[in-house]
Design a protein around this motif. Structure first.
Motif, short mmCIF file in Angstrom:
data_model
loop_
_atom_site.label_atom_id
_atom_site.label_comp_id
_atom_site.label_asym_id
_atom_site.label_seq_id
_atom_site.Cartn_x
_atom_site.Cartn_y
_atom_site.Cartn_z
N MET A 113 -5.51 -13.08 5.63
CA MET A 113 -6.59 -12.53 4.81
C MET A 113 -7.00 -13.52 3.73
O MET A 113 -6.14 -14.12 3.10
CB MET A 113 -6.12 -11.25 4.12
CG MET A 113 -6.23 -10.03 4.98
SD MET A 113 -5.67 -8.59 4.04
CE MET A 113 -5.37 -7.47 5.40
N HIS A 114 -8.28 -13.63 3.55
CA HIS A 114 -8.78 -14.42 2.43
C HIS A 114 -8.82 -13.49 1.21
O HIS A 114 -9.31 -12.37 1.31
CB HIS A 114 -10.19 -14.91 2.78
CG HIS A 114 -10.99 -15.32 1.61
ND1 HIS A 114 -10.83 -16.54 1.01
CD2 HIS A 114 -11.95 -14.68 0.91
CE1 HIS A 114 -11.67 -16.63 -0.01
NE2 HIS A 114 -12.36 -15.51 -0.09
N GLY A 169 -12.82 -5.74 1.03
CA GLY A 169 -12.13 -4.76 0.19
C GLY A 169 -12.17 -5.17 -1.28
O GLY A 169 -12.01 -6.36 -1.59
N ILE A 170 -12.40 -4.20 -2.15
CA ILE A 170 -12.42 -4.47 -3.59
C ILE A 170 -11.44 -3.52 -4.28
O ILE A 170 -11.49 -2.30 -4.04
CB ILE A 170 -13.84 -4.24 -4.19
CG1 ILE A 170 -14.87 -5.11 -3.48
CG2 ILE A 170 -13.84 -4.50 -5.70
CD1 ILE A 170 -16.32 -4.77 -3.85
N CYS A 211 -3.33 4.36 -1.40
CA CYS A 211 -2.23 3.61 -0.76
C CYS A 211 -0.86 4.28 -0.87
O CYS A 211 -0.07 4.22 0.08
CB CYS A 211 -2.20 2.21 -1.35
SG CYS A 211 -3.76 1.35 -1.07
N THR A 212 -0.56 4.91 -1.99
CA THR A 212 0.78 5.50 -2.14
C THR A 212 0.98 6.69 -1.20
O THR A 212 1.95 6.69 -0.41
CB THR A 212 1.04 5.87 -3.62
OG1 THR A 212 0.92 4.67 -4.39
CG2 THR A 212 2.41 6.45 -3.82
N PRO A 213 0.09 7.69 -1.19
CA PRO A 213 0.27 8.77 -0.22
C PRO A 213 0.21 8.28 1.23
O PRO A 213 0.96 8.76 2.08
CB PRO A 213 -0.90 9.73 -0.50
CG PRO A 213 -1.39 9.38 -1.84
CD PRO A 213 -1.04 7.96 -2.10
N ALA A 214 -0.63 7.29 1.50
CA ALA A 214 -0.70 6.74 2.87
C ALA A 214 0.64 6.15 3.26
O ALA A 214 1.13 6.37 4.38
CB ALA A 214 -1.79 5.68 2.95
N MET A 239 5.73 0.23 0.46
CA MET A 239 4.80 0.86 1.42
C MET A 239 3.39 0.91 0.85
O MET A 239 2.40 0.78 1.57
CB MET A 239 5.26 2.29 1.75
CG MET A 239 6.52 2.38 2.55
SD MET A 239 6.41 1.46 4.08
CE MET A 239 5.15 2.37 4.97
N THR A 240 3.30 1.13 -0.47
CA THR A 240 2.00 1.20 -1.14
C THR A 240 1.23 -0.11 -0.91
O THR A 240 0.05 -0.12 -0.57
CB THR A 240 2.21 1.45 -2.65
OG1 THR A 240 2.84 2.72 -2.80
CG2 THR A 240 0.90 1.44 -3.42
N ILE A 241 1.93 -1.23 -1.07
CA ILE A 241 1.30 -2.54 -0.91
C ILE A 241 0.90 -2.75 0.54
O ILE A 241 -0.20 -3.24 0.85
CB ILE A 241 2.24 -3.65 -1.43
CG1 ILE A 241 2.51 -3.43 -2.93
CG2 ILE A 241 1.65 -5.03 -1.20
CD1 ILE A 241 3.74 -4.10 -3.45
N ALA A 242 1.78 -2.35 1.45
CA ALA A 242 1.47 -2.51 2.88
C ALA A 242 0.20 -1.73 3.24
O ALA A 242 -0.64 -2.19 4.03
CB ALA A 242 2.65 -2.05 3.72
N MET A 243 0.05 -0.54 2.65
CA MET A 243 -1.12 0.29 2.98
C MET A 243 -2.41 -0.30 2.42
O MET A 243 -3.49 -0.10 2.98
CB MET A 243 -0.92 1.72 2.44
CG MET A 243 0.15 2.50 3.16
SD MET A 243 -0.10 2.60 4.95
CE MET A 243 1.18 1.54 5.53
N LEU A 244 -2.30 -1.04 1.34
CA LEU A 244 -3.48 -1.72 0.80
C LEU A 244 -3.98 -2.76 1.82
O LEU A 244 -5.18 -2.89 2.07
CB LEU A 244 -3.13 -2.39 -0.53
CG LEU A 244 -4.26 -3.14 -1.21
CD1 LEU A 244 -5.40 -2.19 -1.56
CD2 LEU A 244 -3.75 -3.83 -2.46
N MET A 245 -3.03 -3.45 2.44
CA MET A 245 -3.39 -4.41 3.49
C MET A 245 -4.03 -3.67 4.67
O MET A 245 -5.01 -4.11 5.24
CB MET A 245 -2.13 -5.15 3.99
CG MET A 245 -1.38 -5.92 2.95
SD MET A 245 -2.34 -7.26 2.27
CE MET A 245 -2.58 -6.69 0.63
N LYS A 246 -3.45 -2.53 5.01
CA LYS A 246 -3.97 -1.76 6.15
C LYS A 246 -5.40 -1.30 5.88
O LYS A 246 -6.28 -1.41 6.73
CB LYS A 246 -3.05 -0.56 6.41
CG LYS A 246 -3.39 0.18 7.68
CD LYS A 246 -2.39 1.30 7.94
CE LYS A 246 -2.81 2.10 9.16
NZ LYS A 246 -1.91 3.21 9.41
#
Ligand code: NDP
Length: 223
Positions: free
Chosen positions: A1-2, A32-33, A79-82, A204-211
């Motif tokens: 990702m850039h 994404g912003i 992101c956290t609930p995801a 997991m929160t950070i991973a969901m931001l990527m998702k």
């Protein structure tokens, strides 16, 4: 990702921030912003969130995305609930028909968490600071989510033996240690499954931001 980071000075004006968001909204390279909250007091958080184009709102805080979560037809989830739903699914925990109790009703965690569990056919109760007899409610939970922001708030006597306990809290003690909302040491003894802090919901929160960012990029190609 850039990725591009804009570390703006605290004195940044509302107009300056909004024009940066506008620029990123129109930038084809950016899918994404995320505006890191909380903002300094002189900035109006609501209009800043509203300025982000919903298709690029990877935090899922824009009212359009919040509404979509409500009706169960969404691209992004906060992101956290995801991340919690992903943890539950990957652990093989079935939500359907389960009694789910979420302690906390913030827009970022508690409310969307309750909606996601409801969409998975859980029977959901959302608790908050005005809930009466909290212990009686949390003790009914097959799945208990704590998003309160108070160290060791959920004690062993508030948990049903065998329950799945998800600890969202991130509390810094005076000695610098990071602890959750759950009294891990004692609740672990009776829980069916439990997430640690640190090393549980946070990553997991950070991973969901990527998702969410990946989803936004994919959707931009479809349109
Ligand atoms: P908020 O402060 O926005 O919300 C806290 C909620 O807890 C409120 O709904 C409040 O009720 C409720 N509450 C407070 N006291 C009680 C009480 N005595 N009994 C029952 N409910 C109570 O916090 P957030 O939702 O933003 O965050 C919660 C925690 O999760 C924090 O520790 C935060 O740091 C952490 N967090 C962790 C993340 C991660 O990635 N792991 C991401 C986001 C947050 P009321 O509405 O009535 O005031």
């Amino acid at each position: 990702m850039h990725s591009e980071m804009f570390a703006l000075p605290e004195e940044t004006t509302q107009d300056e921030l909004l024009s940066l968001i506008e620029k990123l909204n129109d930038d084809q390279k950016i899918h994404g912003i995320l505006v890191q909250l909380p903002l300094p007091k002189h900035l109006d958080e609501k209009s800043v969130i509203n300025a982000i184009r919903p298709e690029k709102d990877v935090d899922a805080f824009h009212p359009v995305n919040v509404g979509k979560i409500m009706i169960g037809d969404y691209d992004f989830v906060p992101c956290t609930p995801a991340g919690i739903m992903e943890l539950i699914a990957e652990s093989g925990v079935e939500v359907e028909g389960k009694t789910c109790v979420v302690v906390g009703r913030s827009n970022i965690v508690g409310k969307p968490m309750s909606m996601l569990l409801l969409h998975k056919n859980g029977t959901v109760t959302t608790c908050h600071s005005r809930t009466k007899n909290l212990k009686e409610v949390t003790k009914t939970a097959d799945i208990l989510v704590a998003a309160v922001g108070k160290a060791n708030f959920i004690s062993q006597d508030m948990v049903k033996p065998g329950a799945v306990v998800i600890d969202v809290g991130m509390n810094r003690l005076e000695n610098g240690a990071l602890v959750g909302d759950v009294d891990f040491e004692n609740v672990e003894k009776i829980a069916g499954a439990i997430t640690p802090v640190p090393g549980g919901v946070g990553p997991m929160t950070i991973a969901m931001l990527m998702k969410n960012t990946f989803t936004a990029a994919k959707n931009s190609k479809i349109k």
